[in-house]
Design a protein around this motif. Sequence first.
Motif, short mmCIF file in Angstrom:
data_model
loop_
_atom_site.label_atom_id
_atom_site.label_comp_id
_atom_site.label_asym_id
_atom_site.label_seq_id
_atom_site.Cartn_x
_atom_site.Cartn_y
_atom_site.Cartn_z
N HIS A 185 -9.00 -48.95 21.04
CA HIS A 185 -9.98 -49.22 22.41
C HIS A 185 -11.15 -50.15 21.79
O HIS A 185 -11.94 -49.53 20.82
N TYR A 186 -11.53 -51.12 22.54
CA TYR A 186 -12.68 -51.79 22.13
C TYR A 186 -13.98 -51.24 22.55
O TYR A 186 -13.98 -50.81 23.94
N VAL A 187 -14.90 -50.87 21.88
CA VAL A 187 -16.07 -50.09 22.23
C VAL A 187 -17.33 -50.98 21.95
O VAL A 187 -17.27 -51.71 21.10
N HIS A 188 -18.19 -51.15 22.94
CA HIS A 188 -19.55 -52.06 22.61
C HIS A 188 -20.56 -50.92 22.19
O HIS A 188 -21.26 -50.27 23.00
N THR A 189 -20.88 -51.04 20.93
CA THR A 189 -21.90 -50.30 20.30
C THR A 189 -23.21 -50.91 20.65
O THR A 189 -23.24 -52.41 20.63
N PRO A 190 -24.38 -50.15 20.63
CA PRO A 190 -25.72 -50.89 20.87
C PRO A 190 -26.19 -51.67 19.65
O PRO A 190 -25.61 -51.60 18.73
N ILE A 191 -26.98 -52.75 19.89
CA ILE A 191 -27.64 -53.55 19.35
C ILE A 191 -29.08 -53.12 18.68
O ILE A 191 -29.32 -53.48 17.54
N THR A 199 -29.51 -53.47 14.85
CA THR A 199 -28.59 -52.74 14.01
C THR A 199 -27.85 -53.43 12.94
O THR A 199 -27.83 -54.61 12.87
N VAL A 200 -27.71 -52.82 11.76
CA VAL A 200 -26.98 -53.37 10.63
C VAL A 200 -25.57 -53.20 10.63
O VAL A 200 -24.67 -53.68 9.83
N SER A 201 -24.95 -52.17 11.46
CA SER A 201 -23.67 -51.99 11.55
C SER A 201 -23.39 -50.89 12.80
O SER A 201 -24.46 -50.24 13.33
N GLY A 202 -22.26 -51.30 13.75
CA GLY A 202 -22.08 -50.11 14.76
C GLY A 202 -21.37 -48.96 14.37
O GLY A 202 -20.89 -48.25 15.25
N GLN A 203 -21.12 -48.68 13.23
CA GLN A 203 -20.27 -47.58 12.51
C GLN A 203 -20.50 -46.48 13.03
O GLN A 203 -19.72 -45.47 13.54
N LEU A 204 -21.63 -45.91 13.20
CA LEU A 204 -22.14 -44.54 13.38
C LEU A 204 -21.93 -44.32 14.93
O LEU A 204 -21.29 -43.28 15.13
N GLU A 205 -22.18 -45.18 15.69
CA GLU A 205 -21.91 -45.07 17.27
C GLU A 205 -20.36 -45.18 17.34
O GLU A 205 -19.69 -44.43 18.14
N ALA A 206 -19.94 -45.96 16.58
CA ALA A 206 -18.16 -46.02 16.81
C ALA A 206 -17.44 -44.79 16.35
O ALA A 206 -16.64 -44.33 16.99
N GLU A 207 -18.02 -44.13 15.34
CA GLU A 207 -17.60 -42.82 14.92
C GLU A 207 -17.44 -41.62 16.03
O GLU A 207 -16.57 -40.96 16.25
N TYR A 257 -17.07 -42.40 19.10
CA TYR A 257 -16.14 -42.72 20.35
C TYR A 257 -14.61 -42.48 19.47
O TYR A 257 -13.80 -42.16 20.40
N ALA A 258 -14.60 -42.53 18.33
CA ALA A 258 -13.25 -42.27 17.46
C ALA A 258 -13.07 -40.84 17.76
O ALA A 258 -11.79 -40.48 17.78
N MET A 259 -14.10 -40.05 17.83
CA MET A 259 -13.79 -38.76 18.20
C MET A 259 -13.63 -38.24 19.42
O MET A 259 -13.80 -36.83 19.76
N GLY A 260 -13.07 -39.16 20.20
CA GLY A 260 -12.83 -38.90 21.58
C GLY A 260 -11.74 -40.01 22.25
O GLY A 260 -10.83 -39.35 22.60
N LEU A 261 -11.85 -41.11 21.63
CA LEU A 261 -10.71 -42.22 22.04
C LEU A 261 -9.52 -42.16 20.91
O LEU A 261 -8.52 -42.99 21.03
N GLY A 262 -9.95 -41.60 19.58
CA GLY A 262 -9.03 -41.68 18.65
C GLY A 262 -9.07 -42.89 17.77
O GLY A 262 -9.63 -42.74 16.60
N GLU A 263 -8.77 -43.87 18.21
CA GLU A 263 -8.87 -45.36 17.37
C GLU A 263 -9.62 -46.20 18.13
O GLU A 263 -9.11 -46.85 19.29
N VAL A 264 -10.97 -46.75 17.64
CA VAL A 264 -11.64 -47.65 18.25
C VAL A 264 -11.91 -48.98 17.39
O VAL A 264 -11.77 -48.63 16.20
N TYR A 265 -12.44 -49.89 18.08
CA TYR A 265 -13.07 -50.99 17.04
C TYR A 265 -14.36 -51.58 17.76
O TYR A 265 -14.18 -51.43 19.02
N THR A 266 -15.27 -51.79 16.95
CA THR A 266 -16.23 -52.51 17.65
C THR A 266 -16.38 -53.95 16.92
O THR A 266 -16.05 -54.09 16.03
#
Length: 476
Positions: A150-156, A201-209, A211-220
Amino acid sequence: MSSKIKQLLTQKPEGQQVSVQGWVRTFRANRFIALNDGSTLANLQCVVDYENFDENLIRKITTGAAVKITGQYVESSGKGQASEIQVSELHLYGSADPETYPIQPKKHSFEFLREKAHLRVRTATFSAVMRVRAALSFAVHDFFRAEGFHYVHTPIITGSDAEGAGEMFRVSTIDPKNPPLNEEGNVNYKEDFFGKETHLTVSGQLEAETYAMGLGEVYTFGPTFRAENSNTTRHLAEFWMIEPEMAFYDLIDNMDLAEKFIKSVLRYVLVHCKEDLAFLDERFTKEEQSKPQAQRSAMGLLEKINFVVDNEFKRVSYTEAIDILRNSKPNKKKKFDYIIEEWGADLQSEHERFLVEKHFKTPVILFDYPAKIKAFYMRLNDDGKTVRAMDILFPGIGEIVGGSQREERLDILQERIKAMGIEEEELWWYLDLRKFGTAPHSGFGLGFERLVLFATGMGNIRDVIPFPRTPQNASF
Ligand code: 4AD
Ligand code: MG
């Protein structure tokens, strides 16, 4: 409706009436317009009988002019093209004064074109690069969608420094001439727009994490920003990063996905960008030939891409890599700028490129790096000194991917945060993930421009993004 040149070139020329719109690349002998509309690399030849047109109009048909052309689409008797338009109607939308229009039909240096970044896409090279970039971007979404991500939009705008490197651009509405001060005399960010210090942001990783803990497999897949003062051909202050994050993946699963992903998007452009890649391949070969023998790439561009798609990436631990580097010729002969002496040294791009280009001669995945040189969120190994990190190194590029298995154990994560001198309060929500249903998980970040650099064979990252942002440069 007028036709796109790309689509027209697939049609049989049978004298049918067609219209095209685009920009004049060249107008030769007051007779042959080479028209390009950006849909494809190829120009369409449009043959003008100038006696049939107003002299003033003909004079304004110069390189760079925008026109609409109507006429019969016929087989061409000339060399160099199979079809052409016999022009019956010629409409000029906008002329381009040859005295001042900078993109003339001659070789311009990339340095020159960077200063004309608003016009450079009208050259063959940049239009090819940008079409490949667009195709790669689509391929990224295509790949993850097919894999069930699932494509997630993490904050800038963010209040935390994901990489802990402190290389961030401040976001503030405080008046620099008259900032509110606190009791200690420092700027009081409580009075700033967000009531706290914030950055790009230098990376969307922390917020993506999260979402992975609910949607399973995500990417930003979005823009990221780094205020590092690196004036190299591989660094931008604003670049796009693709960051997948997967619950229940360990580091090996992570490497497998990264390898599959890179091969898949490169395969996509091999299939869908044939013309542009053939053109860029030729450009690349010419450029390589102008270099001294020792610096030349052993492979052509298409060969390089195919090589990556067809071969397994070599997986090597950091510790093994250090041994190889320590015993390498350039290290012993002190040819590296940074000599590798001890385990624990951070690898510079010269070392990465030695491993990939000289030693293994294939893309390399380095893993299990020293904890000291990696970010706080990476999972600590049982040896207590290395972390489950992996970097993918590419020929001609160096690091293209950085990733890891994440530390899912609360106590160890807290220790790492403390050891690295990071404020725990800013990361309360990130720590919550380890308190509520924590699970092993992994992810990585791929620098999109480095991928485009590799796929197009361009030499400078500033030439694969429309408007590069680098130190001392934010024009356009
Ligand atoms: O290795 P990095 O710093 O990793 C991260 O940011 C992690 N949060 C990713 C993750 O695990 N989700 O950056 C990842 C990649 C690098 O390998 C490189 O390709 C690219 O981002 N990159 C840059 N590209 C252009 N200009 C820069 N200044 C870059 N810095 C990193
Ligand atoms: Mg990295």
